[in-house]
Write an enzyme that holds these catalytic residues in place. Sequence first.
Site, PDB file in Angstrom:
ATOM      1  N   ASP A 477      18.583   3.190  34.501  1.00 32.33           N
ATOM      2  CA  ASP A 477      18.383   3.913  33.246  1.00 32.33           C
ATOM      3  C   ASP A 477      17.441   5.105  33.461  1.00 32.33           C
ATOM      4  O   ASP A 477      16.714   5.185  34.468  1.00 32.33           O
ATOM      5  CB  ASP A 477      17.792   2.934  32.216  1.00 32.33           C
ATOM      6  CG  ASP A 477      18.118   3.320  30.776  1.00 32.33           C
ATOM      7  OD1 ASP A 477      18.574   4.444  30.551  1.00 32.33           O
ATOM      8  OD2 ASP A 477      17.897   2.477  29.885  1.00 32.33           O
ATOM      9  N   ASP A 547      24.756   4.914  23.745  1.00 30.67           N
ATOM     10  CA  ASP A 547      24.084   3.803  23.071  1.00 30.67           C
ATOM     11  C   ASP A 547      24.756   3.472  21.748  1.00 30.67           C
ATOM     12  O   ASP A 547      24.392   2.491  21.104  1.00 30.67           O
ATOM     13  CB  ASP A 547      22.610   4.144  22.822  1.00 30.67           C
ATOM     14  CG  ASP A 547      21.750   3.798  24.030  1.00 30.67           C
ATOM     15  OD1 ASP A 547      22.232   3.064  24.915  1.00 30.67           O
ATOM     16  OD2 ASP A 547      20.596   4.274  24.086  1.00 30.67           O
TER      17      ASP A 547
HETATM   18  C1  DGJ Z   1      18.569   2.902  26.913  1.00 34.31           C
HETATM   19  C2  DGJ Z   1      19.888   2.320  27.308  1.00 34.31           C
HETATM   20  O1  DGJ Z   1      20.917   3.210  27.023  1.00 34.31           O
HETATM   21  C3  DGJ Z   1      20.090   0.990  26.609  1.00 34.31           C
HETATM   22  O2  DGJ Z   1      21.351   0.483  26.921  1.00 34.31           O
HETATM   23  C4  DGJ Z   1      18.999   0.054  27.027  1.00 34.31           C
HETATM   24  O3  DGJ Z   1      19.111  -0.230  28.385  1.00 34.31           O
HETATM   25  C5  DGJ Z   1      17.638   0.665  26.712  1.00 34.31           C
HETATM   26  N1  DGJ Z   1      17.513   1.989  27.257  1.00 34.31           N
HETATM   27  C6  DGJ Z   1      16.538  -0.200  27.243  1.00 34.31           C
HETATM   28  O4  DGJ Z   1      15.310   0.372  27.099  1.00 34.31           O
END
Ligand code: DGJ
Length: 725
Positions: A477, A547
């Site tokens: 991430d 997301d």
């Molecule tokens: C952003 C990601 O896109 C989510 O799927 C998740 O992993 C969060 N960060 C966790 O902090």
Amino acid sequence: MISFQKNVFHLATKKTSYIIGVFHGQLLNLYFGKRLKNIPDIGDMLTVSYSRTFSPVDIRADGTEYSTADLTVEYPTFGTADFRSPAFCATYADGTAVTRFEYQGYEISEGKYSLPGLPAVYSEEGDRVSTLKIIMSDEVAGVTAELYYGVFEDYNAITRSVKFINSGENAFDITRAMSLSVDLRRADFDMVTLNGAWARERLPERAPLRIGIQQVASTRGITSHHENPFFALVDGNADETSGEAYGFNLIYSGNFVAGVHKDNYNCARAFIGINPQNFTWRLEKGECFYTPEAVAVYSDSGIGEMSRIFHRLYRERLCKGKFRDIRRPVLINNWEATYFDFNEEKIVEIAKTAAGVGIELMVLDDGWFGKRNSDNCSLGDWVEDPQKLPNGIKGLSQRIKALGMNFGLWVEPEMVSPDSDLNRSHPDWCLHIDGRKSTLGRNQLVLDLTRKDVTDYIKSVFDRLLSDGDISYIKWDMNRSMTEVGSAVGGPAAQGKVYHAYVLGLYDIMDYVTKNYPDVLFEGCSGGGARFDGGILHYFPQIWTSDDTDALERIYIQYGTSMCYPYSTMGAHVSAVPNHQVHRTTPIKMRGDVSICGQLGYELDLNKLDEKDMDSVREQVSAYKRLYDVFHTGDLYRLMVPQGNNAAVNEFLAEDKNTVIICTYVMKGSPNMPYGFVKLRALDADATYEDESGIRYTGEYLMNFGKKLSYNHDYISDITVFKKV
Ligand code: DGJ
């Protein structure tokens, strides 16, 4: 195929020709479009054969005049007669900024050139791929430019990159270095770009070109949720199946520009490369610099074919490693199920139920390390939180493995929280400028990946996590845009290099981990899809698309993403309802039908579903496994696009053309609807196709009469599989 005759280079793929001419020492772009059988003389391909009033001119040996201002230039520079957007600018030791490249020679070779330290498409043995290198130099400035072209005959794609060499005596600063510049001899195009924001990434926008510069760009240090390093130039009336379409994409994960300069003579100069904003690359005597790679494709049969060209190339010759070719696992991720509130027992409970429906991989998301119960601490301290994981990652992964599943882990390796042991012991390891306040993003700072001690540290974190084989998947991430970008090392001359050097540091780590841990599947992520680009896809075969996990929103996001990137690269999860981002409640069937064409995952606690929904999940997982090859190696035909319609229909046609899947989604229904039919494409008209209930149709029927659409209520979805009999 590449040929050179009478001062004309012809770069030919099966369906396209790209023609460059050498004209009085200048390199001109003469044509890019449908494949030509006969190549005209250079004189017939010039945009004009005289110089226009007010154009500064060069005098030929025979006394006649020409001006680059009036011609289509292959790799324009700043400071001479061409006043359009330059591909290259530099400031030299004497303070001047004029460059004029003169043609020196060329080399043609088999196979694809490679770019040290940068991701790029590649060729494999047996591929019909060749490389052209054209050498240009400016003796006064002491700079040599080698223009590289990769010609992918069967993929119908041309790749480009440029290597600059300081061939003079003094250091100079490169301030603009496009990977590609191409002057198209017409400008009556629409420009298509992919724009958005967090949770609504890559929605296509289309507008006619007007005179001047139009561009998308990022200055966030990452490609961004907001704009993507892709654009297309298409006929005003081009649609999925007809019209000319040019597509341009940069294989790069940092600051970019991607645009067009329409001049006053109906020429469209397309350009794509590193964003020149705060880019100053000092090149010392003898040093060289490579631009990232750009990919250019052309379709004479609409936007759909343009996308398919990118898809095939990226699936097969950009993505690499063992996961390129094998079915990737169905996963379950705990993020939306628990957020930070979990412990070993909760994760095992989620995994147990998931294992029972055929899910193969349990992914533990953010919150497993340090004291991380919210997003305000501990990034950089990659050691298990004993409160949540009393038996560590090892203990948890063993319990997951005992369920017959693999175990995967979330990390955000490029980051450091101010409240972390890592930051306390190495306060100068983050990007920052001494004496200037650093802006936080999601309460965190960005590590300085231009430093070797930092990249070594990140590699050592992966070595510690991955060397005992308990972890078979990593979600990588990256959750903030970069600000106050400066490095504590290198002094003033290095500061203009930091954005790009950061990306090189990132690629170095990604190269290291994927080479050393080839059995680990990596998925890219950046607050959803803020780094959905070809650079990441070269190392990691899939990226978390957004997301936003709402089924309806995803139809648009995946549609936009598919302009350039194949479905096989899109992480796609079924989540709980009401949806956490938009509070919409869609049926489990629709959520599954939307996700099944990407890399399927679940992001909810299955223990909260009723038996009926669990049956749907079981069916989805088994259908995903059964149909994987068609979705992930087949060709995509967008039969109905979601923008401007209340429904969307996609066709996936298997490589062997024996299976075709039609995915139908109704976003908004109406009662008492008029008739609706959607015509399938690219089938064998004379063949018979049978659906899963045994009903048979001819290819001719499906392509002309079409498949009936029923949309008399909201959220209808359907996956129909036809097999050739
Ligand atoms: C952003 C990601 O896109 C989510 O799927 C998740 O992993 C969060 N960060 C966790 O902090």
